[in-house]
Write a protein that holds these residues in place. Structure first.
Motif, PDB file in Angstrom:
ATOM      1  N   THR A  51      -4.061  13.892  -2.061  1.00 32.66           N
ATOM      2  CA  THR A  51      -3.311  12.713  -1.609  1.00 32.66           C
ATOM      3  C   THR A  51      -3.532  11.568  -2.591  1.00 32.66           C
ATOM      4  N   ARG A  52      -2.464  10.880  -2.907  1.00 27.45           N
ATOM      5  CA  ARG A  52      -2.577   9.766  -3.854  1.00 27.45           C
ATOM      6  C   ARG A  52      -2.329   8.445  -3.131  1.00 27.45           C
ATOM      7  N   TYR A  53      -3.144   7.458  -3.454  1.00 29.06           N
ATOM      8  CA  TYR A  53      -2.938   6.110  -2.924  1.00 29.06           C
ATOM      9  C   TYR A  53      -2.684   5.160  -4.091  1.00 29.06           C
ATOM     10  N   SER A  54      -1.878   4.137  -3.844  1.00 32.42           N
ATOM     11  CA  SER A  54      -1.761   3.082  -4.853  1.00 32.42           C
ATOM     12  C   SER A  54      -1.596   1.750  -4.120  1.00 32.42           C
ATOM     13  N   VAL A  55      -1.927   0.699  -4.815  1.00 35.19           N
ATOM     14  CA  VAL A  55      -1.810  -0.648  -4.255  1.00 35.19           C
ATOM     15  C   VAL A  55      -1.173  -1.518  -5.332  1.00 35.19           C
ATOM     16  N   ILE A 109       1.728  -5.689 -10.276  1.00 32.68           N
ATOM     17  CA  ILE A 109       0.439  -5.252 -10.829  1.00 32.68           C
ATOM     18  C   ILE A 109      -0.107  -4.127  -9.954  1.00 32.68           C
ATOM     19  N   LEU A 110      -0.355  -2.990 -10.563  1.00 30.52           N
ATOM     20  CA  LEU A 110      -0.683  -1.782  -9.804  1.00 30.52           C
ATOM     21  C   LEU A 110      -2.058  -1.226 -10.103  1.00 30.52           C
ATOM     22  N   ARG A 111      -2.624  -0.610  -9.084  1.00 29.45           N
ATOM     23  CA  ARG A 111      -3.865   0.158  -9.240  1.00 29.45           C
ATOM     24  C   ARG A 111      -3.634   1.471  -8.505  1.00 29.45           C
ATOM     25  N   PHE A 116       0.877  -1.175   0.000  1.00 31.02           N
ATOM     26  CA  PHE A 116       0.000   0.000   0.000  1.00 31.02           C
ATOM     27  C   PHE A 116       0.910   1.220   0.000  1.00 31.02           C
ATOM     28  N   TYR A 117       0.579   2.224  -0.820  1.00 31.95           N
ATOM     29  CA  TYR A 117       1.356   3.471  -0.847  1.00 31.95           C
ATOM     30  C   TYR A 117       0.446   4.656  -0.577  1.00 31.95           C
ATOM     31  N   ARG A 118       0.986   5.661   0.128  1.00 32.03           N
ATOM     32  CA  ARG A 118       0.316   6.959   0.223  1.00 32.03           C
ATOM     33  C   ARG A 118       1.337   8.031  -0.106  1.00 32.03           C
ATOM     34  N   TYR A 119       0.936   8.978  -0.936  1.00 27.09           N
ATOM     35  CA  TYR A 119       1.793  10.102  -1.313  1.00 27.09           C
ATOM     36  C   TYR A 119       1.049  11.378  -0.955  1.00 27.09           C
ATOM     37  N   THR A 120       1.701  12.239  -0.171  1.00 29.93           N
ATOM     38  CA  THR A 120       1.052  13.501   0.162  1.00 29.93           C
ATOM     39  C   THR A 120       1.472  14.571  -0.849  1.00 29.93           C
ATOM     40  N   GLY A 132      -0.439   9.920 -11.451  1.00 28.77           N
ATOM     41  CA  GLY A 132       0.825  10.178 -10.766  1.00 28.77           C
ATOM     42  C   GLY A 132       1.907   9.220 -11.244  1.00 28.77           C
ATOM     43  N   LEU A 133       1.475   8.006 -11.650  1.00 31.59           N
ATOM     44  CA  LEU A 133       2.452   7.030 -12.131  1.00 31.59           C
ATOM     45  C   LEU A 133       2.847   7.356 -13.574  1.00 31.59           C
ATOM     46  N   GLN A 134       4.151   7.303 -13.821  1.00 27.87           N
ATOM     47  CA  GLN A 134       4.659   7.529 -15.176  1.00 27.87           C
ATOM     48  C   GLN A 134       5.550   6.362 -15.585  1.00 27.87           C
ATOM     49  N   GLY A 177       7.433  11.459  -5.983  1.00 36.16           N
ATOM     50  CA  GLY A 177       6.949  10.493  -4.994  1.00 36.16           C
ATOM     51  C   GLY A 177       7.881   9.291  -4.915  1.00 36.16           C
ATOM     52  N   LEU A 178       8.276   8.795  -6.045  1.00 32.23           N
ATOM     53  CA  LEU A 178       9.267   7.706  -6.132  1.00 32.23           C
ATOM     54  C   LEU A 178      10.111   7.977  -7.365  1.00 32.23           C
ATOM     55  N   GLY A 179      11.413   7.846  -7.229  1.00 30.93           N
ATOM     56  CA  GLY A 179      12.315   8.084  -8.351  1.00 30.93           C
ATOM     57  C   GLY A 179      12.236   6.956  -9.380  1.00 30.93           C
ATOM     58  N   ALA A 180      12.830   7.188 -10.526  1.00 36.70           N
ATOM     59  CA  ALA A 180      12.787   6.203 -11.612  1.00 36.70           C
ATOM     60  C   ALA A 180      13.430   4.888 -11.189  1.00 36.70           C
ATOM     61  N   HIS A 181      12.728   3.810 -11.405  1.00 38.26           N
ATOM     62  CA  HIS A 181      13.265   2.487 -11.079  1.00 38.26           C
ATOM     63  C   HIS A 181      12.473   1.424 -11.822  1.00 38.26           C
ATOM     64  N   ALA A 182      13.039   0.218 -11.870  1.00 39.43           N
ATOM     65  CA  ALA A 182      12.276  -0.958 -12.301  1.00 39.43           C
ATOM     66  C   ALA A 182      12.188  -1.853 -11.078  1.00 39.43           C
ATOM     67  N   ASP A 183      11.055  -2.535 -10.905  1.00 43.68           N
ATOM     68  CA  ASP A 183      10.917  -3.418  -9.749  1.00 43.68           C
ATOM     69  C   ASP A 183      11.833  -4.634  -9.915  1.00 43.68           C
ATOM     70  N   LYS A 184      12.168  -5.258  -8.788  1.00 44.21           N
ATOM     71  CA  LYS A 184      13.019  -6.463  -8.848  1.00 44.21           C
ATOM     72  C   LYS A 184      12.186  -7.737  -8.840  1.00 44.21           C
ATOM     73  N   ARG A 244      10.442   0.595 -16.505  1.00 50.36           N
ATOM     74  CA  ARG A 244      10.949   1.686 -15.673  1.00 50.36           C
ATOM     75  C   ARG A 244       9.809   2.650 -15.395  1.00 50.36           C
ATOM     76  N   HIS A 245       9.663   3.012 -14.128  1.00 40.45           N
ATOM     77  CA  HIS A 245       8.537   3.883 -13.780  1.00 40.45           C
ATOM     78  C   HIS A 245       8.917   4.816 -12.639  1.00 40.45           C
ATOM     79  N   GLN A 246       8.105   5.839 -12.436  1.00 37.06           N
ATOM     80  CA  GLN A 246       8.323   6.804 -11.348  1.00 37.06           C
ATOM     81  C   GLN A 246       6.966   7.384 -10.953  1.00 37.06           C
ATOM     82  N   VAL A 247       6.941   8.015  -9.789  1.00 34.88           N
ATOM     83  CA  VAL A 247       5.701   8.650  -9.343  1.00 34.88           C
ATOM     84  C   VAL A 247       5.952  10.139  -9.156  1.00 34.88           C
ATOM     85  N   ILE A 248       5.162  10.938  -9.847  1.00 37.61           N
ATOM     86  CA  ILE A 248       5.271  12.397  -9.749  1.00 37.61           C
ATOM     87  C   ILE A 248       3.925  12.934  -9.260  1.00 37.61           C
TER      88      ILE A 248
HETATM   89  O1  LIG Z   1       2.683   4.200  -6.450  1.00 40.14           O
HETATM   90  C1  LIG Z   1       2.887   3.711  -7.542  1.00 40.14           C
HETATM   91  O2  LIG Z   1       2.071   3.834  -8.464  1.00 40.14           O
HETATM   92  C2  LIG Z   1       4.169   2.995  -7.845  1.00 40.14           C
HETATM   93  C3  LIG Z   1       4.664   2.131  -6.745  1.00 40.14           C
HETATM   94  C4  LIG Z   1       5.918   1.418  -7.158  1.00 40.14           C
HETATM   95  O3  LIG Z   1       6.646   1.836  -7.992  1.00 40.14           O
HETATM   96  C5  LIG Z   1       6.287   0.131  -6.578  1.00 40.14           C
HETATM   97  O4  LIG Z   1       5.483  -0.468  -5.876  1.00 40.14           O
HETATM   98  O5  LIG Z   1       7.411  -0.338  -6.839  1.00 40.14           O
END
Ligand SMILES: O=C(O)CCC(=O)C(=O)O
Ligand SMILES: [Fe+2]
Length: 334
Positions: free
Chosen positions: A259-263, A200-202, A173-177, A207-209, A188-195, A249-253
């Protein structure tokens, strides 16, 4: 920012039955999207679901997220784990807008209940129900995607069976203020690829790029309908596919004033990630046994089989020189 679209693949059809023309065309679409973009948007309801049940799942999971993040920081910090990256993240100097918690084995009622009991001493049944229901649908999608990938590469069926057995799911679970001042960074999160193998995101709001495949631009993932999920390839899947699939590769801006939430549900192999022999060959210079494999698959292997949690530990411990190339450092074939 370009408005290039992310491929959409409809996996919701009742006709998505193994071996049918609908299945074969889904296989082609998923493989093409994963190879070219490292991601796609899947339309998916889950077995027996429909658009109204997916709206319910969507509302419930973000209500659960809201409730979770409203807990005091000290409580949230009790989300610890012996597994690397399966714990609380927050109060980071680098990403001060961001806070995140992880539920290990979120499709299991026992495991989810034990997470909830740490957060709410009297338990929280509705949180558990929402988390488990959402995770079950998302895990079903994850397994459908992996089955499609295995079939479309024609790899031995044992690889898919192994995935079903060995995938350890974690739901984050993510929260971004919103940045408080105009001068504050909105990253919110810098550029990265998951390991992970697959993530799978919602998201609740945009905010997700996603990094565009062929240049340095970023593609904004727009508001998602409750029946759509963003499916992303992680570095482990890139290694598994011997580089055919690119990790995403993705990032959150934080561009919105809300407030943004993601799961996100990610899969980590509990054990060794075996690289299918159909997808490459070890050349004589990089094969320990000195054996030269058939070169019909045309691509020398870039990685050896590796322990997935070992890779995460390698990064967490600071041994990896560079986050982005950690997998190459850990199990790359030189
Ligand atoms: O909040 C998001 O949409 C991205 C979260 C993310 O990059 C991650 O879970 O690795
Ligand atoms: Fe990520």
């Amino acid at each position: 920012m370009v408005t290039e679209t992310i491929p959409v693949v409809d996996l919701s059809s009742k006709n998505l039955i193994h071996g049918t023309p609908t299945w074969v065309s889904a296989c082609n679409d998923v493989r093409k999207a994963m190879e070219q973009h490292g991601c796609f948007k899947a339309i998916f309801y889950g077995g027996g679901g429909d658009s109204s049940s997916s709206t319910q799942l969507h509302n419930d999971i973000f209500a659960a997220a809201g409730e979770l993040f409203s807990l005091p920081t000290e409580t949230k910090q009790r989300n610890t784990s012996s597994k690397p990256y399966f714990d609380y993240f927050g109060q980071s100097q680098l990403f001060p807008l961001t806070e995140s918690l992880a539920v290990d084995h979120p499709t299991s009622s026992l495991a989810t209940r034990s997470f909830a009991d740490v957060m709410w001493p009297a338990g929280n049944l509705s949180f558990c129900e929402s988390t488990i229901s959402f995770s079950k649908v998302t895990a079903e999608l994850d397994q459908t995607v992996m089955r499609i990938i295995c079939e479309s590469y024609g790899v031995d069926g044992g690889h898919y069976e192994y995935y079903l057995e060995a995938a350890n799911y974690v739901l984050r679970f993510y929260r971004y203020t919103v940045p408080k001042t105009a001068g504050e960074s909105n990253v919110g999160l810098g550029a990265h690829a998951d390991k992970s193998m697959i993530s799978i995101l919602r998201q609740s709001i945009r905010g997700l790029q996603i990094k565009a495949p062929d240049d340095d631009s970023w593609v904004e993932v727009d508001e998602m309908s409750p029946s759509s999920f963003l499916v992303m390839a992680g570095d482990a899947l890139m290694a598994w596919s011997n580089g055919r699939i690119k990790s995403c590769r993705h990032q959150v801006i934080m561009s919105e004033k809300e407030t943004r939430y993601s799961v996100g549900l990610s899969s980590v192999i509990n054990g060794v990630v075996h690289i299918p022999t159909e997808l490459g060959y070890y050349s004589s210079s990089n094969d320990d046994d000195g054996e030269v494999e058939e070169e019909e698959s045309g691509k020398p292997f870039r990685c050896r089989a590796f322990d997935h949690f070992g890779l995460l530990q390698f990064i967490r411990s600071g041994e990896a020189k560079n986050y982005d190339s950690a997998i190459q450092d850990y199990c790359g074939v030189v």
